[in-house]
Design a protein around this motif. Structure first.
Motif, mmCIF file in Angstrom:
data_model
loop_
_atom_site.group_PDB
_atom_site.id
_atom_site.type_symbol
_atom_site.label_atom_id
_atom_site.label_comp_id
_atom_site.label_asym_id
_atom_site.label_seq_id
_atom_site.Cartn_x
_atom_site.Cartn_y
_atom_site.Cartn_z
ATOM 1 N N ILE A 26 9.623 -2.402 1.684
ATOM 2 C CA ILE A 26 9.068 -3.518 0.922
ATOM 3 C C ILE A 26 8.081 -4.344 1.753
ATOM 4 O O ILE A 26 7.083 -4.840 1.225
ATOM 5 N N SER A 27 8.309 -4.445 3.049
ATOM 6 C CA SER A 27 7.397 -5.234 3.887
ATOM 7 C C SER A 27 6.004 -4.613 3.973
ATOM 8 O O SER A 27 5.061 -5.275 4.404
ATOM 9 N N ASP A 28 5.853 -3.358 3.545
ATOM 10 C CA ASP A 28 4.548 -2.688 3.554
ATOM 11 C C ASP A 28 3.744 -2.941 2.279
ATOM 12 O O ASP A 28 2.582 -2.543 2.187
ATOM 13 N N ALA A 29 4.347 -3.587 1.286
ATOM 14 C CA ALA A 29 3.701 -3.728 -0.025
ATOM 15 C C ALA A 29 2.347 -4.427 0.055
ATOM 16 O O ALA A 29 1.385 -3.992 -0.594
ATOM 17 N N SER A 30 2.238 -5.475 0.839
ATOM 18 C CA SER A 30 0.950 -6.186 0.905
ATOM 19 C C SER A 30 -0.115 -5.333 1.591
ATOM 20 O O SER A 30 -1.283 -5.362 1.193
ATOM 21 N N SER A 31 0.260 -4.563 2.590
ATOM 22 C CA SER A 31 -0.705 -3.684 3.261
ATOM 23 C C SER A 31 -1.191 -2.595 2.314
ATOM 24 O O SER A 31 -2.391 -2.282 2.276
ATOM 25 N N ILE A 32 -0.279 -2.019 1.546
ATOM 26 C CA ILE A 32 -0.658 -0.987 0.575
ATOM 27 C C ILE A 32 -1.543 -1.587 -0.507
ATOM 28 O O ILE A 32 -2.528 -0.976 -0.929
ATOM 29 N N ALA A 33 -1.228 -2.800 -0.954
ATOM 30 C CA ALA A 33 -2.068 -3.471 -1.952
ATOM 31 C C ALA A 33 -3.470 -3.697 -1.405
ATOM 32 O O ALA A 33 -4.470 -3.458 -2.105
ATOM 33 N N ALA A 34 -3.584 -4.147 -0.161
ATOM 34 C CA ALA A 34 -4.894 -4.408 0.444
ATOM 35 C C ALA A 34 -5.701 -3.118 0.571
ATOM 36 O O ALA A 34 -6.909 -3.104 0.284
ATOM 37 N N ASP A 59 10.146 0.663 -4.850
ATOM 38 C CA ASP A 59 11.546 0.700 -5.298
ATOM 39 C C ASP A 59 11.807 1.680 -6.438
ATOM 40 O O ASP A 59 12.957 1.920 -6.788
ATOM 41 N N ASP A 60 10.773 2.236 -7.035
ATOM 42 C CA ASP A 60 10.921 3.112 -8.195
ATOM 43 C C ASP A 60 11.462 4.486 -7.763
ATOM 44 O O ASP A 60 10.809 5.188 -6.996
ATOM 45 N N PRO A 61 12.626 4.895 -8.267
ATOM 46 C CA PRO A 61 13.191 6.185 -7.866
ATOM 47 C C PRO A 61 12.373 7.389 -8.344
ATOM 48 O O PRO A 61 12.556 8.503 -7.836
ATOM 49 N N ASP A 62 11.465 7.186 -9.308
ATOM 50 C CA ASP A 62 10.607 8.267 -9.776
ATOM 51 C C ASP A 62 9.313 8.378 -8.972
ATOM 52 O O ASP A 62 8.426 9.150 -9.329
ATOM 53 N N ARG A 63 9.212 7.614 -7.892
ATOM 54 C CA ARG A 63 8.022 7.650 -7.036
ATOM 55 C C ARG A 63 8.398 8.123 -5.641
ATOM 56 O O ARG A 63 9.418 7.708 -5.082
ATOM 57 N N PHE A 64 7.557 8.971 -5.098
ATOM 58 C CA PHE A 64 7.661 9.407 -3.704
ATOM 59 C C PHE A 64 6.397 8.893 -3.027
ATOM 60 O O PHE A 64 5.287 9.260 -3.411
ATOM 61 N N ILE A 65 6.571 8.015 -2.058
ATOM 62 C CA ILE A 65 5.427 7.405 -1.386
ATOM 63 C C ILE A 65 5.537 7.638 0.111
ATOM 64 O O ILE A 65 6.617 7.482 0.693
ATOM 65 N N LEU A 66 4.431 7.999 0.700
ATOM 66 C CA LEU A 66 4.316 8.099 2.154
ATOM 67 C C LEU A 66 3.124 7.289 2.601
ATOM 68 O O LEU A 66 2.095 7.254 1.911
ATOM 69 N N VAL A 67 3.260 6.639 3.747
ATOM 70 C CA VAL A 67 2.146 5.938 4.359
ATOM 71 C C VAL A 67 1.800 6.614 5.676
ATOM 72 O O VAL A 67 2.648 7.245 6.312
ATOM 73 N N SER A 68 0.549 6.483 6.050
ATOM 74 C CA SER A 68 0.087 6.895 7.366
ATOM 75 C C SER A 68 -0.024 5.620 8.188
ATOM 76 O O SER A 68 -0.691 4.671 7.795
ATOM 77 N N ASP A 69 0.640 5.636 9.319
ATOM 78 C CA ASP A 69 0.722 4.456 10.170
ATOM 79 C C ASP A 69 0.069 4.781 11.513
ATOM 80 O O ASP A 69 0.357 5.814 12.118
ATOM 81 N N ASN A 70 -0.835 3.906 11.953
ATOM 82 C CA ASN A 70 -1.407 4.075 13.289
ATOM 83 C C ASN A 70 -0.974 2.874 14.133
ATOM 84 O O ASN A 70 -0.172 2.065 13.694
ATOM 85 N N ALA A 71 -1.520 2.741 15.305
ATOM 86 C CA ALA A 71 -1.101 1.658 16.208
ATOM 87 C C ALA A 71 -1.374 0.269 15.639
ATOM 88 O O ALA A 71 -0.710 -0.696 16.012
ATOM 89 N N GLU A 72 -2.326 0.145 14.745
ATOM 90 C CA GLU A 72 -2.699 -1.152 14.182
ATOM 91 C C GLU A 72 -2.062 -1.431 12.827
ATOM 92 O O GLU A 72 -2.032 -2.570 12.381
ATOM 93 N N GLY A 73 -1.617 -0.386 12.127
ATOM 94 C CA GLY A 73 -1.032 -0.574 10.806
ATOM 95 C C GLY A 73 -1.297 0.614 9.900
ATOM 96 O O GLY A 73 -1.708 1.681 10.348
#
Length: 172
Positions: free
Chosen positions: A8-16, A53-67
Protein backbone atom coordinates in the motif's frame (compact mmCIF):
# COMPACT_ATOMS: atom_id res chain seq x y z
CA UNK A 1 16.43 -3.42 -10.80
CA UNK A 2 14.39 -5.72 -8.63
CA UNK A 3 10.86 -6.93 -9.31
CA UNK A 4 8.50 -7.25 -6.39
CA UNK A 5 4.87 -7.13 -5.39
CA UNK A 6 3.81 -3.66 -4.27
CA UNK A 7 2.40 -2.79 -0.89
CA UNK A 8 0.00 0.00 0.00
CA UNK A 9 2.87 2.42 0.67
CA UNK A 10 3.74 2.17 -3.06
CA UNK A 11 0.32 3.47 -4.20
CA UNK A 12 1.36 7.11 -4.54
CA UNK A 13 4.50 6.20 -6.51
CA UNK A 14 2.47 4.01 -8.88
CA UNK A 15 -0.10 6.81 -9.27
CA UNK A 16 2.66 9.32 -10.10
CA UNK A 17 4.22 6.99 -12.70
CA UNK A 18 0.77 6.42 -14.21
CA UNK A 19 0.21 10.14 -14.61
CA UNK A 20 3.70 10.72 -16.01
CA UNK A 21 3.49 7.94 -18.59
CA UNK A 22 -0.14 8.55 -19.61
CA UNK A 23 0.31 12.30 -20.10
CA UNK A 24 3.67 11.88 -21.85
CA UNK A 25 2.35 9.20 -24.17
CA UNK A 26 -1.03 10.58 -25.16
CA UNK A 27 -0.95 14.35 -24.74
CA UNK A 28 1.68 15.36 -27.26
CA UNK A 29 0.41 18.87 -28.04
CA UNK A 30 -0.58 20.13 -24.61
CA UNK A 31 -2.84 19.32 -21.68
CA UNK A 32 -6.41 20.55 -21.73
CA UNK A 33 -8.95 20.43 -18.93
CA UNK A 34 -10.78 17.41 -20.35
CA UNK A 35 -7.71 15.18 -20.18
CA UNK A 36 -6.31 16.75 -17.01
CA UNK A 37 -9.57 16.04 -15.18
CA UNK A 38 -9.56 12.45 -16.46
CA UNK A 39 -5.97 11.77 -15.40
CA UNK A 40 -6.32 13.34 -11.95
CA UNK A 41 -9.55 11.43 -11.34
CA UNK A 42 -8.24 8.05 -12.54
CA UNK A 43 -4.73 7.91 -11.12
CA UNK A 44 -5.24 8.60 -7.43
CA UNK A 45 -3.43 7.04 -4.53
CA UNK A 46 -6.74 5.65 -3.23
CA UNK A 47 -7.60 3.99 -6.56
CA UNK A 48 -4.14 2.48 -6.88
CA UNK A 49 -4.31 1.21 -3.27
CA UNK A 50 -7.62 -0.49 -4.12
CA UNK A 51 -5.98 -2.19 -7.10
CA UNK A 52 -3.09 -3.39 -4.92
CA UNK A 53 -5.65 -4.92 -2.53
CA UNK A 54 -7.78 -6.47 -5.30
CA UNK A 55 -7.38 -10.29 -5.30
CA UNK A 56 -8.17 -10.35 -9.04
CA UNK A 57 -5.08 -8.23 -9.77
CA UNK A 58 -1.48 -9.35 -10.04
CA UNK A 59 0.85 -6.37 -9.83
CA UNK A 60 4.62 -6.18 -9.97
CA UNK A 61 6.80 -3.12 -9.66
CA UNK A 62 10.33 -2.56 -10.83
CA UNK A 63 12.36 -1.00 -8.06
CA UNK A 64 15.75 0.65 -8.47
CA UNK A 65 17.97 2.40 -5.93
CA UNK A 66 15.86 5.57 -6.11
CA UNK A 67 12.37 4.05 -6.24
CA UNK A 68 9.81 2.52 -8.57
CA UNK A 69 10.46 3.04 -12.28
CA UNK A 70 7.75 0.83 -13.77
CA UNK A 71 4.93 -1.59 -13.08
CA UNK A 72 2.60 -4.09 -14.68
CA UNK A 73 -0.92 -5.03 -13.63
CA UNK A 74 -2.69 -8.19 -14.78
CA UNK A 75 -6.44 -8.49 -14.26
CA UNK A 76 -7.78 -12.04 -14.08
CA UNK A 77 -11.44 -11.37 -14.80
CA UNK A 78 -11.57 -8.97 -17.75
CA UNK A 79 -13.89 -9.57 -20.65
CA UNK A 80 -11.97 -8.98 -23.86
CA UNK A 81 -13.43 -6.58 -26.44
CA UNK A 82 -12.90 -9.18 -29.19
CA UNK A 83 -13.71 -12.88 -29.36
CA UNK A 84 -11.14 -15.59 -28.86
CA UNK A 85 -9.30 -14.06 -25.89
CA UNK A 86 -9.18 -15.29 -22.31
CA UNK A 87 -10.32 -13.21 -19.35
CA UNK A 88 -6.67 -12.51 -18.46
CA UNK A 89 -5.68 -8.95 -19.39
CA UNK A 90 -2.53 -6.94 -19.02
CA UNK A 91 -4.55 -3.99 -17.78
CA UNK A 92 -1.72 -1.53 -17.19
CA UNK A 93 1.94 -1.62 -18.14
CA UNK A 94 3.97 1.54 -17.60
CA UNK A 95 7.71 2.18 -17.48
CA UNK A 96 9.05 5.70 -17.05
CA UNK A 97 10.28 6.88 -20.46
CA UNK A 98 13.77 7.69 -19.18
CA UNK A 99 14.11 3.99 -18.25
CA UNK A 100 13.06 2.62 -21.64
CA UNK A 101 15.63 0.40 -23.30
CA UNK A 102 17.07 -0.90 -20.02
CA UNK A 103 15.20 -4.22 -20.03
CA UNK A 104 12.70 -3.20 -17.34
CA UNK A 105 9.67 -3.66 -19.57
CA UNK A 106 10.92 -6.99 -20.86
CA UNK A 107 11.49 -8.31 -17.33
CA UNK A 108 8.11 -7.06 -16.07
CA UNK A 109 6.35 -8.60 -19.07
CA UNK A 110 8.20 -11.92 -18.72
CA UNK A 111 7.20 -12.16 -15.04
CA UNK A 112 3.59 -11.28 -15.85
CA UNK A 113 3.44 -13.89 -18.62
CA UNK A 114 4.84 -16.50 -16.24
CA UNK A 115 2.12 -15.56 -13.75
CA UNK A 116 -0.49 -16.04 -16.48
CA UNK A 117 0.97 -19.44 -17.40
CA UNK A 118 0.77 -20.47 -13.74
CA UNK A 119 -2.94 -19.55 -13.85
CA UNK A 120 -3.35 -22.10 -16.67
CA UNK A 121 -4.83 -19.75 -19.24
CA UNK A 122 -4.17 -20.17 -22.94
CA UNK A 123 -3.62 -16.51 -23.72
CA UNK A 124 -3.41 -13.01 -22.32
CA UNK A 125 -4.54 -9.83 -24.06
CA UNK A 126 -4.02 -6.08 -23.87
CA UNK A 127 -5.00 -2.90 -25.65
CA UNK A 128 -2.89 0.04 -26.68
CA UNK A 129 -3.63 3.27 -28.48
CA UNK A 130 -3.47 2.64 -32.22
CA UNK A 131 -1.04 5.58 -32.55
CA UNK A 132 1.36 4.43 -29.83
CA UNK A 133 4.03 3.14 -32.23
CA UNK A 134 6.74 2.45 -29.61
CA UNK A 135 4.39 0.28 -27.51
CA UNK A 136 3.09 -1.53 -30.60
CA UNK A 137 6.63 -2.29 -31.77
CA UNK A 138 7.52 -3.57 -28.29
CA UNK A 139 4.49 -5.88 -28.06
CA UNK A 140 5.05 -7.28 -31.54
CA UNK A 141 8.73 -7.88 -30.75
CA UNK A 142 7.67 -9.83 -27.66
CA UNK A 143 5.38 -12.17 -29.61
CA UNK A 144 2.00 -10.48 -29.31
CA UNK A 145 -0.32 -10.55 -32.33
CA UNK A 146 -2.92 -7.98 -33.28
CA UNK A 147 -6.33 -9.63 -32.94
CA UNK A 148 -8.71 -6.72 -33.31
CA UNK A 149 -9.65 -3.17 -32.47
CA UNK A 150 -11.72 -1.42 -29.84
CA UNK A 151 -12.21 2.12 -28.58
CA UNK A 152 -10.92 3.51 -25.31
CA UNK A 153 -13.66 5.73 -23.94
CA UNK A 154 -13.39 8.90 -21.90
CA UNK A 155 -16.88 10.20 -21.41
CA UNK A 156 -18.51 10.47 -24.84
CA UNK A 157 -15.19 10.39 -26.70
CA UNK A 158 -13.71 7.22 -28.22
CA UNK A 159 -10.09 6.65 -29.20
CA UNK A 160 -9.02 3.79 -31.46
CA UNK A 161 -7.07 1.07 -29.65
CA UNK A 162 -5.57 -2.11 -31.02
CA UNK A 163 -6.14 -5.39 -29.21
CA UNK A 164 -3.16 -7.73 -28.97
CA UNK A 165 -3.01 -11.31 -27.70
CA UNK A 166 -0.16 -13.50 -26.58
CA UNK A 167 -0.55 -17.28 -26.81
CA UNK A 168 0.99 -18.85 -23.74
CA UNK A 169 3.18 -21.91 -23.76
CA UNK A 170 5.22 -23.41 -20.98
CA UNK A 171 7.00 -21.42 -18.25
CA UNK A 172 10.32 -20.03 -19.50
Amino acid sequence: MALRAPDISDASSIAAISIEVWVGTYLKRGVNRFFADYVLEQFTTAKIAALIDDPDRFILVSDNAEGIDGFICVASSSVAPVEGCSDMEIATFYVQPRHHGKGIGTQLLKAALNHCRACNVQSVWLTTNAGNDPAIAFYLSQGFEKVGETHFRIGDEGYLNNVYAYRLGSVQ
